[in-house]
Design a protein around this motif. Structure first.
Motif, PDB file in Angstrom:
ATOM      1  N   HIS A 319       4.036  -3.233  -2.910  1.00  0.00           N
ATOM      2  CA  HIS A 319       2.808  -3.212  -2.109  1.00  0.00           C
ATOM      3  C   HIS A 319       1.673  -2.529  -2.871  1.00  0.00           C
ATOM      4  CE1 HIS A 319       0.315  -3.115   1.399  1.00  0.00           C
ATOM      5  NE2 HIS A 319       0.345  -1.810   1.522  1.00  0.00           N
ATOM      6  N   GLU A 402      -2.514   5.313 -17.093  1.00  0.00           N
ATOM      7  CA  GLU A 402      -1.637   5.106 -18.248  1.00  0.00           C
ATOM      8  C   GLU A 402      -0.899   3.779 -18.117  1.00  0.00           C
ATOM      9  OE1 GLU A 402      -1.927   7.866 -16.564  1.00  0.00           O
ATOM     10  OE2 GLU A 402      -2.758   9.232 -18.051  1.00  0.00           O
TER      11      GLU A 402
ATOM     12  N   CYS B  60     -12.217  -1.820  -5.293  1.00  0.00           N
ATOM     13  CA  CYS B  60     -11.627  -1.338  -6.549  1.00  0.00           C
ATOM     14  C   CYS B  60     -10.276  -0.673  -6.258  1.00  0.00           C
ATOM     15  CB  CYS B  60     -12.517  -0.310  -7.238  1.00  0.00           C
ATOM     16  SG  CYS B  60     -13.939  -1.031  -8.074  1.00  0.00           S
ATOM     17  N   THR B  62      -6.953   0.701  -3.712  1.00  0.00           N
ATOM     18  CA  THR B  62      -6.181   0.425  -2.501  1.00  0.00           C
ATOM     19  C   THR B  62      -6.124   1.701  -1.676  1.00  0.00           C
ATOM     20  OG1 THR B  62      -4.130   0.906  -3.693  1.00  0.00           O
ATOM     21  CG2 THR B  62      -4.701  -1.409  -3.404  1.00  0.00           C
ATOM     22  N   LEU B  63      -6.033   1.494  -0.356  1.00  0.00           N
ATOM     23  CA  LEU B  63      -5.823   2.601   0.569  1.00  0.00           C
ATOM     24  C   LEU B  63      -4.765   2.095   1.535  1.00  0.00           C
ATOM     25  CD1 LEU B  63      -6.811   5.409   1.378  1.00  0.00           C
ATOM     26  CD2 LEU B  63      -8.483   4.342   2.873  1.00  0.00           C
ATOM     27  N   GLY B  65      -2.265   1.032   0.439  1.00  0.00           N
ATOM     28  CA  GLY B  65      -1.786  -0.105  -0.356  1.00  0.00           C
ATOM     29  C   GLY B  65      -2.608  -1.362  -0.205  1.00  0.00           C
ATOM     30  N   ALA B  68      -8.040  -3.438  -3.596  1.00  0.00           N
ATOM     31  CA  ALA B  68      -8.035  -4.097  -4.891  1.00  0.00           C
ATOM     32  C   ALA B  68      -7.227  -3.262  -5.871  1.00  0.00           C
ATOM     33  CB  ALA B  68      -9.462  -4.278  -5.380  1.00  0.00           C
ATOM     34  N   TYR B  69      -6.889  -3.856  -7.003  1.00  0.00           N
ATOM     35  CA  TYR B  69      -5.863  -3.279  -7.874  1.00  0.00           C
ATOM     36  C   TYR B  69      -6.441  -2.769  -9.183  1.00  0.00           C
ATOM     37  CZ  TYR B  69      -4.045  -6.159  -4.280  1.00  0.00           C
ATOM     38  OH  TYR B  69      -3.846  -6.723  -3.045  1.00  0.00           O
ATOM     39  N   TYR B  70      -7.745  -2.553  -9.180  1.00  0.00           N
ATOM     40  CA  TYR B  70      -8.450  -2.135 -10.389  1.00  0.00           C
ATOM     41  C   TYR B  70      -8.418  -0.619 -10.540  1.00  0.00           C
ATOM     42  CZ  TYR B  70     -12.673  -1.613 -13.357  1.00  0.00           C
ATOM     43  OH  TYR B  70     -13.573  -1.303 -14.340  1.00  0.00           O
ATOM     44  N   ALA B  71      -8.206   0.068  -9.434  1.00  0.00           N
ATOM     45  CA  ALA B  71      -8.285   1.530  -9.438  1.00  0.00           C
ATOM     46  C   ALA B  71      -7.128   2.082  -8.598  1.00  0.00           C
ATOM     47  CB  ALA B  71      -9.638   1.974  -8.886  1.00  0.00           C
ATOM     48  N   PRO B  72      -6.801   3.366  -8.788  1.00  0.00           N
ATOM     49  CA  PRO B  72      -5.581   3.911  -8.175  1.00  0.00           C
ATOM     50  C   PRO B  72      -5.584   3.919  -6.640  1.00  0.00           C
ATOM     51  CG  PRO B  72      -6.926   5.648  -9.161  1.00  0.00           C
ATOM     52  CD  PRO B  72      -7.509   4.356  -9.611  1.00  0.00           C
ATOM     53  N   ASP B  73      -4.377   3.917  -6.080  1.00  0.00           N
ATOM     54  CA  ASP B  73      -4.221   4.030  -4.636  1.00  0.00           C
ATOM     55  C   ASP B  73      -4.640   5.428  -4.195  1.00  0.00           C
ATOM     56  OD1 ASP B  73      -2.859   2.714  -2.152  1.00  0.00           O
ATOM     57  OD2 ASP B  73      -2.206   4.809  -2.170  1.00  0.00           O
ATOM     58  N   ILE B 139       2.163   8.237  -6.019  1.00  0.00           N
ATOM     59  CA  ILE B 139       1.438   7.425  -7.001  1.00  0.00           C
ATOM     60  C   ILE B 139       0.371   8.319  -7.620  1.00  0.00           C
ATOM     61  CG2 ILE B 139      -0.003   5.399  -7.340  1.00  0.00           C
ATOM     62  CD1 ILE B 139       1.231   4.260  -4.754  1.00  0.00           C
ATOM     63  N   LEU B 140       0.449   8.488  -8.933  1.00  0.00           N
ATOM     64  CA  LEU B 140      -0.483   9.399  -9.596  1.00  0.00           C
ATOM     65  C   LEU B 140      -1.686   8.641 -10.141  1.00  0.00           C
ATOM     66  CD1 LEU B 140       2.011  11.567 -11.650  1.00  0.00           C
ATOM     67  CD2 LEU B 140       1.086  11.954  -9.367  1.00  0.00           C
ATOM     68  N   VAL B 141      -2.844   9.288 -10.125  1.00  0.00           N
ATOM     69  CA  VAL B 141      -4.016   8.690 -10.748  1.00  0.00           C
ATOM     70  C   VAL B 141      -3.793   8.645 -12.254  1.00  0.00           C
ATOM     71  CG1 VAL B 141      -6.473   8.955 -11.198  1.00  0.00           C
ATOM     72  CG2 VAL B 141      -5.551   9.484  -8.940  1.00  0.00           C
ATOM     73  N   SER B 142      -3.370   9.771 -12.774  1.00  0.00           N
ATOM     74  CA  SER B 142      -3.185   9.863 -14.210  1.00  0.00           C
ATOM     75  C   SER B 142      -2.052  10.836 -14.483  1.00  0.00           C
ATOM     76  CB  SER B 142      -4.475  10.361 -14.873  1.00  0.00           C
ATOM     77  OG  SER B 142      -4.237  10.627 -16.224  1.00  0.00           O
TER      78      SER B 142
END
Ligand code: HEM
Ligand code: FE2
Lengths: 454, 274
Positions: A319, A402, B60, B62-63, B65, B68-73, B139-142
């Motif tokens: 998801h 990453e 950009c 997801t919230l 889930g 969009a998949y360009y930027a972190p959840d 889920i980590l940003v970085s």
């Protein structure tokens, strides 16, 4: 072409194809941004490109549905369209709405709700155009006093498309509730009433292209549409799993949405049956390609690739990853892009006054294979990227940034296969606007006058 | 089957499923309030939701889930990053990330201070929605490249009752989400500095002349860093601003006293010579 007013379809198809070209251009731009770095970062950032890309898709597919309906309804009901003028007016309003939306998005005028970004005034225009469109069809049918099952399924699908857009006009303070109803529009469109439309157009095309018995096809059309709703309505839950709904949606939604592929299997069997019965010797080979193609590709993109991540235990991990656009692209292309292109290629000789029994040139076939091949490649690129992302980011726990860096090679593949696809689109457009699709100055066959026109 | 039969199948099946679907919808409405803590939807949260939509964050990110998949959840972002960090980030993302290093950069959303606080309030409310425990792991940003870092290791289960083991498990759990800002690998600085040798560093730091906090030994320093992050600021433009650390300052209330002890015990084991 048997009724003069069917010609209304032509400008609709032309507009649809122009917007299709634009949609694909923005898609390529979005893919380039995935690779980065992005020179347009502060001019036209990703979010705007993406919403223009998806909104153009929805608008042009709907334009194609409208054109197809204007072509199909007079023929099935055996009457001229109630008001071609209204259809032209609706098209002008529709195009103005679409252009305003695209330009607005580019400058940040948006409601920022995925796929339903249209600012409220434009939503009202959309509703108005749909009403004009439906009124025209229904009045045509009423005046003719008869309709076929195929046509009834098509029109019912269109009416419900309009009705299901209404939840999009509501706003809720609770984000979970607003997501809940967003899917009433988005999911119940693509996995509900649009499948009705696809099924009806498929039935119509198979009847015309193969001459197979209408009674038999229409009987099975009911089965296909029945399966659509039995699986698809509660199947909405595959979008509910993780947004804050009660737990029972998971097993129930998993079960029903896992039945959804049956619909696409049904359509593929449908096409196979027609092919077996009559061998599809119709001279319009291009229309046959797109028709059968739609039945087969939607079984892959919507059916198989939808099934791949619809079960809660799988969806839990996939998801919000690139697995979703893998399926979204293949499904939309197989089911709705291909069926609209099938209607266009089927109707085109008649619409342009060409001989409907002449064989096709090679350009259209090239366009077909480039698009099919390109989309298959894009699906694979998204799939490999999505699987790698799921593993690295979701299971191993590597950071998002990453992970995106590590899967760059798949974005390269996405861009490359996307270019192939765009080449196919360019050929299709070239064929339509400069080749076989250009209207001949004098119609080769005199359209029959409507018997019921008064 | 006849055409009449198949039509009946279509009408009957559709009707039955619609009834079931509407029934579940009504029941869900009875439960939404509890599942989403609707009583905590304050005016600020509602305003924040408008900011979220108006600024198109969803195309950009997801919230929950979705998006969009360009930027972190961002579902749990407020568990991983404190308010001070998010405020500073949203004021100017380019202070924290660069296209050269990270390939992607969030354009400056040009929000007012009030809008920033509202959108953070909104994200904070979202993070508490009862959504069947998704995401199954943070889920980590970085986060650092895998080898040598423990960023990715799952196991929020302690191997024993040993405080340092308990502390290690806690360190990797969200909340408090220490791991989303700190790696324990040398030189791998995330939103916060690497804690690879903190057990050793803490001891030397309390003795250095530019330290003005209350602690007198390594354990005291680590404890102070957790409870009062701004008492001493590790130098670095992305670590603090205006004398205020970007590390959340609410661990004193979020964590029990014994949990702080466990974290201290764990961090003390992190020595250079491992
Ligand atoms: C022609 C039919 C279909 C189309 C056009 C379609 C299109 C899409 C699109 C665009 C999305 C992304 C939506 C978003 O995130 O806003 C999506 C999501 C999804 N689709 Fe479909 N779909 C179709 C059929 C199916 C079928 C038959 C299944 C299941 C068997 C399915 C399962 C899913 C699932 C599980 C998701 C959610 C992914 C996630 O967010 O985790 N789809 N679909
Ligand atoms: Fe769906």
């Amino acid at each position: 072409m048997r009724y003069r007013s069917q010609a209304v379809a032509y400008p609709y198809f032309a507009v649809a194809l122009l917007l299709f070209g634009l949609q694909v251009a923005f898609g390529l731009l979005a893919a380039a941004k995935y690779l980065g770095p992005d020179p347009l970062l502060n001019v036209l950032p990703f979010d705007r490109v993406k919403e223009i890309h998806t909104n153009l898709l929805i608008v042009w597919v709907l334009t194609g549905f409208m054109g197809a309906s204007y072509y199909l309804v007079p023929e099935e009901s055996g009457a001229e369209l109630w008001s071609p003028k209204l259809a032209y007016i609706a098209l002008v309003v529709w195009v103005l709405m679409g252009l305003t939306a695209v330009i607005g998005y580019a400058f940040g005028w948006t409601e920022g709700n995925k796929l339903l970004e249209q600012p409220f005034p434009l939503k009202l225009v959309i509703v108005a155009v749909m009403l004009m469109f439906l009124a025209n069809l229904l009045l045509t049918i009423r005046r003719a006093g008869r309709w076929t099952t195929t046509e009834a399924v098509l029109v019912a699908g269109l009416i419900f498309t309009a009705l299901l857009y209404l939840p999009a006009l509501l706003t809720f303070d609770n984000y979970t509730v607003s997501i809940f109803y967003r899917w009433w529009t988005v999911h119940l469109w693509v996995e509900g009433v649009w499948e009705m439309i696809q099924g009806a157009l498929l039935a119509y095309l198979l009847i015309r292209l193969s001459g197979v018995d209408r009674e038999v096809l229409e009987k099975w059309l009911y089965v296909i549409v029945g399966l659509t709703f039995i699986s698809g309505i509660i199947g909405t839950a595959h979008h509910y799993y993780w947004v804050g709904v009660p737990q029972y949606w998971l097993p129930i939604g998993g079960f029903f949405s896992a039945l959804e592929p049956l619909v696409f299997l049904g359509m593929a069997m449908y096409a196979y049956y027609a092919m077996r019965r009559s061998g599809l010797r119709h001279p319009n080979q291009l229309a046959i390609h797109w028709t059968i193609g739609s039945a087969v590709f939607s079984a892959l993109g919507a059916g198989l690739l939808g099934l791949a991540h619809t079960w809660p235990a799988v969806n839990r991990w996939t998801h919000g990853t690139l697995i979703t656009p893998m399926h979204g692209h293949a499904a939309f292309f197989g089911a709705y892009v291909m069926i609209v292109l099938a209607m266009i290629t089927y109707a085109l000789p008649g619409l342009t006054g060409r001989d409907e029994t002449r064989l096709e040139g090679p350009v259209g076939i090239w366009a077909f294979w480039l698009m099919v091949g390109g989309m298959f490649g894009m699906t694979m690129a998204f799939a490999t990227a999505g699987i790698a992302q799921t593993y690295l980011e979701r299971i191993i726990g590597l950071g998002f940034l990453e992970t995106q860096h590590k899967i760059q090679v798949h974005f390269l593949m996405l861009l490359a296969t996307g270019l192939l696809f765009a080449l196919g689109v360019a050929l299709f457009l070239w064929d339509f606007f400069l080749g076989r699709g250009r209207p001949l100055p004098v119609p080769a066959t005199e359209p029959r006058l409507a018997e019921t026109a008064t | 089957m006849t055409k009449r039969g198949t039509r009946r199948f279509f009408l009957g099946g559709t009707l039955a499923c619609t009834v079931l679907f509407v029934g579940m919808t009504i029941d869900s409405h009875r439960q939404f309030g509890r599942l989403t803590h609707a009583d905590q939807i304050t005016p600020a949260v509602i305003q924040g939701k408008h900011v979220w939509h108006r600024k198109d964050c969803i195309n950009c990110h997801t919230l929950l889930g979705e998006g969009a998949y360009y930027a972190p959840d961002l579902t749990k972002i407020t568990e991983h990053r404190g308010t001070a960090y998010l405020q500073a980030f949203l004021k100017d993302p380019s202070k924290f990330y660069t296209e050269a290093r990270d390939r992607r950069l969030m354009p400056n959303p040009k929000l007012t201070d009030a809008e920033i606080d509202e959108v953070i309030a909104f994200l904070g409310w979202v993070s508490k929605i009862d959504n069947q425990g998704w995401p199954p792991r943070p889920i980590l940003v970085s986060g650092a490249a895998i080898p040598g870092t423990n960023v990715g290791a799952p196991a929020p289960h302690a191997a024993s009752n040993e405080p340092s083991e308990q502390g290690e498990a806690l360190f990797r759990t969200s909340p408090p989400g220490c791991f989303s800002c700190h790696s324990v690998s040398p030189g791998v600085n995330l939103a916060g500095p690497s804690l690879a040798d903190i057990g050793e560093r803490a001891g030397t730091r309390v003795k250095s002349p530019d330290y003005h906090g209350q602690a007198t030994d390594a354990a005291g320093y680590i404890r102070e860093s957790i409870l009062h992050p701004s008492a001493y600021l590790v130098p670095g433009a992305t670590y603090s601003a205006g004398g205020r650390s970007f590390m959340p300052d609410n661990f004193g209330t979020l964590l029990k006293a014994e949990q702080v002890d466990q974290l201290v015990a764990y961090l003390r084991t992190l020595q250079n010579s491992q």
